[in-house]
Scaffold this motif. Sequence first.
Motif, short mmCIF file in Angstrom:
data_model
loop_
_atom_site.label_atom_id
_atom_site.label_comp_id
_atom_site.label_asym_id
_atom_site.label_seq_id
_atom_site.Cartn_x
_atom_site.Cartn_y
_atom_site.Cartn_z
N LEU A 150 0.83 -1.21 0.00
CA LEU A 150 0.00 0.00 0.00
C LEU A 150 0.87 1.26 0.00
O LEU A 150 0.53 2.26 -0.67
CB LEU A 150 -0.94 0.00 1.20
CG LEU A 150 -2.05 -1.07 1.18
CD1 LEU A 150 -2.83 -1.05 2.48
CD2 LEU A 150 -2.98 -0.85 -0.01
N LEU A 151 1.97 1.23 0.72
CA LEU A 151 2.91 2.36 0.72
C LEU A 151 3.48 2.58 -0.68
O LEU A 151 3.61 3.72 -1.14
CB LEU A 151 4.04 2.12 1.72
CG LEU A 151 3.70 2.28 3.20
CD1 LEU A 151 4.87 1.84 4.07
CD2 LEU A 151 3.32 3.73 3.51
N PHE A 152 3.81 1.47 -1.36
CA PHE A 152 4.34 1.59 -2.72
C PHE A 152 3.27 2.15 -3.67
O PHE A 152 3.58 2.99 -4.52
CB PHE A 152 4.81 0.22 -3.22
CG PHE A 152 5.21 0.23 -4.68
CD1 PHE A 152 6.30 0.97 -5.11
CD2 PHE A 152 4.49 -0.51 -5.61
CE1 PHE A 152 6.66 0.98 -6.46
CE2 PHE A 152 4.85 -0.50 -6.94
CZ PHE A 152 5.94 0.24 -7.37
N ALA A 153 2.02 1.67 -3.54
CA ALA A 153 0.94 2.17 -4.39
C ALA A 153 0.74 3.67 -4.17
O ALA A 153 0.54 4.44 -5.13
CB ALA A 153 -0.35 1.41 -4.09
N TRP A 154 0.80 4.11 -2.90
CA TRP A 154 0.67 5.54 -2.59
C TRP A 154 1.83 6.34 -3.17
O TRP A 154 1.62 7.38 -3.79
CB TRP A 154 0.61 5.73 -1.08
CG TRP A 154 0.60 7.17 -0.65
CD1 TRP A 154 -0.47 8.01 -0.58
CD2 TRP A 154 1.75 7.93 -0.26
NE1 TRP A 154 -0.07 9.26 -0.17
CE2 TRP A 154 1.29 9.25 0.04
CE3 TRP A 154 3.10 7.64 -0.12
CZ2 TRP A 154 2.16 10.26 0.46
CZ3 TRP A 154 3.96 8.65 0.30
CH2 TRP A 154 3.49 9.94 0.59
N TYR A 155 3.04 5.82 -3.01
CA TYR A 155 4.22 6.51 -3.54
C TYR A 155 4.16 6.60 -5.06
O TYR A 155 4.43 7.66 -5.65
CB TYR A 155 5.49 5.77 -3.12
CG TYR A 155 6.73 6.23 -3.85
CD1 TYR A 155 7.38 7.41 -3.48
CD2 TYR A 155 7.23 5.52 -4.93
CE1 TYR A 155 8.51 7.85 -4.15
CE2 TYR A 155 8.35 5.95 -5.62
CZ TYR A 155 8.98 7.12 -5.23
OH TYR A 155 10.09 7.56 -5.91
N ASN A 156 3.78 5.51 -5.71
CA ASN A 156 3.74 5.48 -7.17
C ASN A 156 2.71 6.46 -7.72
O ASN A 156 2.89 7.04 -8.79
CB ASN A 156 3.43 4.06 -7.65
CG ASN A 156 3.71 3.87 -9.12
OD1 ASN A 156 4.85 3.87 -9.55
ND2 ASN A 156 2.66 3.71 -9.91
N LYS A 157 1.61 6.66 -6.96
CA LYS A 157 0.57 7.59 -7.40
C LYS A 157 1.01 9.04 -7.22
O LYS A 157 0.69 9.90 -8.05
CB LYS A 157 -0.71 7.33 -6.60
CG LYS A 157 -1.90 8.15 -7.05
CD LYS A 157 -3.15 7.76 -6.27
CE LYS A 157 -4.36 8.57 -6.74
NZ LYS A 157 -5.59 8.20 -6.00
N LYS A 158 1.77 9.33 -6.17
CA LYS A 158 2.15 10.70 -5.86
C LYS A 158 3.45 11.13 -6.54
O LYS A 158 3.65 12.32 -6.81
CB LYS A 158 2.33 10.86 -4.34
CG LYS A 158 1.05 10.62 -3.53
CD LYS A 158 0.00 11.69 -3.80
CE LYS A 158 -1.22 11.49 -2.92
NZ LYS A 158 -2.27 12.51 -3.18
N SER A 159 4.33 10.18 -6.83
CA SER A 159 5.66 10.53 -7.33
C SER A 159 5.62 10.98 -8.79
O SER A 159 4.83 10.46 -9.60
CB SER A 159 6.60 9.33 -7.19
OG SER A 159 7.86 9.62 -7.74
#
Length: 466
Positions: free
Chosen positions: A242-251
């Motif tokens: 979930l942290l990776f999904a959040w990072y990938n969406k924001k980065s």
Amino acid sequence: MEDRVSTRVKLSILAVGLLSFTGILIETSMNVTFPTLTKELNVSLGTVQWLTTGYLLLTTIVMSTTAYVLKKFHPLKIFIFAASLCLVGTLVCLFSPTFPILMAGRLLQAIATGLSTPLMFNLIFEEIPPAKLGLYTGLAGVVISLAPALGPTYGGIINRLWTWREIFVGVIPLIVILFILGWFTVRGKVRGTEGISFDYLSVVFLAAIFSMVLFTFDQAGKHGWTSSQFILWIIASVVVFLLFAWYNKKSSRQLIDFSILKLPVLRLRLFGYFSLQFINIGLSFVIPIVAQTALKMNSAQAGLTLLPGSLLGALLGPVAGTWYDKKGALPPLLTSGILITVGSALFWINSDNLSFVTITLIYIVVRLGFNFGFANSLSDGSVQVTGRKKSDQNSLFSMMQQYAGSLGTNVLSVVISAVALTSGTNDEVINTLMGAKLDFILLTVLSALVLLSVIYIYYKYEKKNN
């Protein structure tokens, strides 16, 4: 004339494809040498298994970077680097006196395979005309699907006649020939990475996720499916994902453009591609275990049960690709889903009465189903995107098929280990057969889901366009 493929292009794909074949062949060849290596190198079986697990994990991680690498560097430079690493890694393995040095050589080979497999498909997508795309991805699929099944046969025979080191001796001349062939034939173009920077944090996230998922299933094998260790690692893996999904969406930086997964047909073709490789590699692990443990075959005999199906499947690959070119995705993929579901179900039904002959015949059914669908799932996924996103699609599919092999081996081995914890008997033969039966049930369900995905895509998206 527009559909003509030059000899130079054919030879370039051959050079890169056989380099991938070599890496995968060595990987599966080593599996049958583990009992020997534990004695010679004085390490435990749990340690020596990292020769496969570590190899597959690093290959998967490297493949995750290739969407960027294929845009940044010229194909010839990538090939030379990969072939050089493969040769050096093979020499390191050949002369390794200890396990850490052998492991280092295997990791060098993993980097080479992680680069060469996506490069092979990139050359096909860039230089093969659409009318022959299915044929050439079918040929490329032979490389990926044949090597894992030939590996146990090759490794078993070599280890029985000589020593495990001769596995590496046998491929050195081939690597040298491929290096020379690729030097003169591999071409292509650099798409450029203007405005794109390499996303190091995504690599770290993906490495953590892939490693944690494998380790999570290991806990089930050691402590059981209801153990607190297994449940806690599931939770930890979900949190990191979930942290990776959040990072990938924001980065603003993206290792792979995961937005292509919003395309429903591509998403379901990826599911089919991943699942078929999970079944393929999983069976190439389970069948030799059952053959040697329960049926008391030697390593060479166990490997030979996979050979007829592997060879027939390899011959079928280009035919299946040509069928896709002429008739579209539905006929070959529907045939694939039916055959692999029937084959997996036959393994399940006959799990208590397996023999050399029944294993060989049922595996032929499975391999025919696999080769009808594997490369064609990739072909149909590739036509869903255009331009730069083809590199993202190529990298994503390559990464996931590689991880499918790692996860398939891991999950199916854990099922057998977990059965031994709960069966109430120490009889290795009974535990292995019970675990294998559960594995076959799992693979039957997964095969049926692949079949349903093919039918769903046709009625939801393709029928209305015909």
